[in-house]
Design an enzyme around this catalytic site. Structure first.
Site, short mmCIF file in Angstrom:
data_model
loop_
_atom_site.label_atom_id
_atom_site.label_comp_id
_atom_site.label_asym_id
_atom_site.label_seq_id
_atom_site.Cartn_x
_atom_site.Cartn_y
_atom_site.Cartn_z
N SER A 1 0.84 -1.20 0.00
CA SER A 1 0.00 0.00 0.00
C SER A 1 0.87 1.24 0.00
CB SER A 1 -0.90 0.01 1.25
OG SER A 1 -1.54 1.26 1.43
N TYR B 1 -2.75 -1.60 10.23
CA TYR B 1 -2.74 -1.88 8.79
C TYR B 1 -1.49 -1.32 8.13
CZ TYR B 1 -4.23 -1.31 3.88
OH TYR B 1 -4.31 -1.31 2.51
#
Length: 287
Positions: free
Chosen positions: A180, A193
């Protein structure tokens, strides 16, 4: 108006229960169902895709099938979305195998690989895509269980799946991990996350070196904001409303806009690409 323009904020405020479903999303995401055209770039290959029921995983499953690959779709419990993804794979003339369950469990990861080998005889491509995230405003808000669940799903599973799959992969095989933009620019309210996404990038770099002598390539894709069920099920409605607004293109990506990168990395055309992070971030650079 194109499907990408549909995602220009403000979006309708909405919220779902985790892990979210496609049916409740407004606007409905575009996975390439009506647009992706294959060119036999993955002809005869067999792939495992985690989180293949919706979002990026679904777009990749559709693209892989139209490029000639059979696909095992791993998912948690989103039965309706998973069956619909399988239908698109089969419409492309390829085989689809559905395997529900929690990839945070090492035994289940081994079972996924065993089922792929039973169905296809081998594994050519492993796409580690499934992820879990939740929003937390303070450090004290993060429960132990949430931290551990995020790591089990997002990074531990990649190790379990890679270790199980590699013995069944031949020279020319590919592992593609979804990291990400948060690996480079962590969002403070997504601390668990974002931390796992940094770990994924490091895991990819190390594994690419470890497997190079076997001829197996390992890369990762770093998406920016992508319109998937993860967003309305894990972010407050006011953040969903402005999702993607801060990026240079002024919007989030449709899942279909990610799929071509995964196809390239899975294909034999990327024979010298390994250890790379490919950013798909709508104009926001990552280091």
């Amino acid at each position: 108006m194109s499907r990408s323009e549909d995602l220009t904020p403000p979006l309708p405020e909405q919220q779902q229960a985790v892990p979210g479903t496609l049916a409740e999303m407004n606007p409905r995401p575009d996975h390439g169902e009506d647009s992706y055209r294959g060119h036999e770039r993955l002809a005869g290959k067999a792939a495992i895709i985690t989180g293949g029921d919706s979002g990026i995983g679904r777009a990749v499953a559709i693209a892989f099938a139209r490029e000639g690959a059979d696909v095992l779709i791993s998912y948690l419990n989103e039965e309706e979305d998973a069956r619909d993804t399988a239908r698109w794979v089969e419409q492309a003339g390829r085989r689809a195998v559905l395997v529900p369950g929690d990839i945070g469990d090492a035994g289940h990861c081994r079972a996924i690989v065993d089922k792929a080998v039973e169905a296809f005889g081998r594994v050519d491509v492993l796409v580690n895509n499934a992820a879990h995230q939740m929003t937390f405003e303070t450090l004290e808000d993060i429960p132990d269980e949430e931290w551990e669940r995020t790591f089990r799903t997002n990074i531990h599973a990649m190790f379990y799946l890679a270790r199980a799959a590699v013995p069944h992969m031949r020279e020319g095989g590919a592992i593609i991990n979804t990291t990400s933009v948060n690996a480079d620019m962590p969002k403070q309210t997504l601390l668990p996350y974002a931390t796992t996404k940094g770990a994924i990038q490091n895991f990819t770099g190390g594994l690419s070196q470890l497997l190079a002598e076997r001829g197996i390539r390992v890369n990762c894709v770093a998406p920016g904001p992508v319109w998937t069920p993860l967003i309305p099920s894990t972010m407050p409605p006011e953040q969903v409303r402005e999702f993607g607004k801060s990026y240079p293109m002024g919007r989030a990506a449709q899942p279909a806009e990610l799929a071509p990168v995964y196809v390239m990395l899975a294909s034999d055309e990327a024979s010298y690409v390994s250890g790379a992070t490919v950013a798909v971030t709508g104009g926001k650079p990552i280091l």
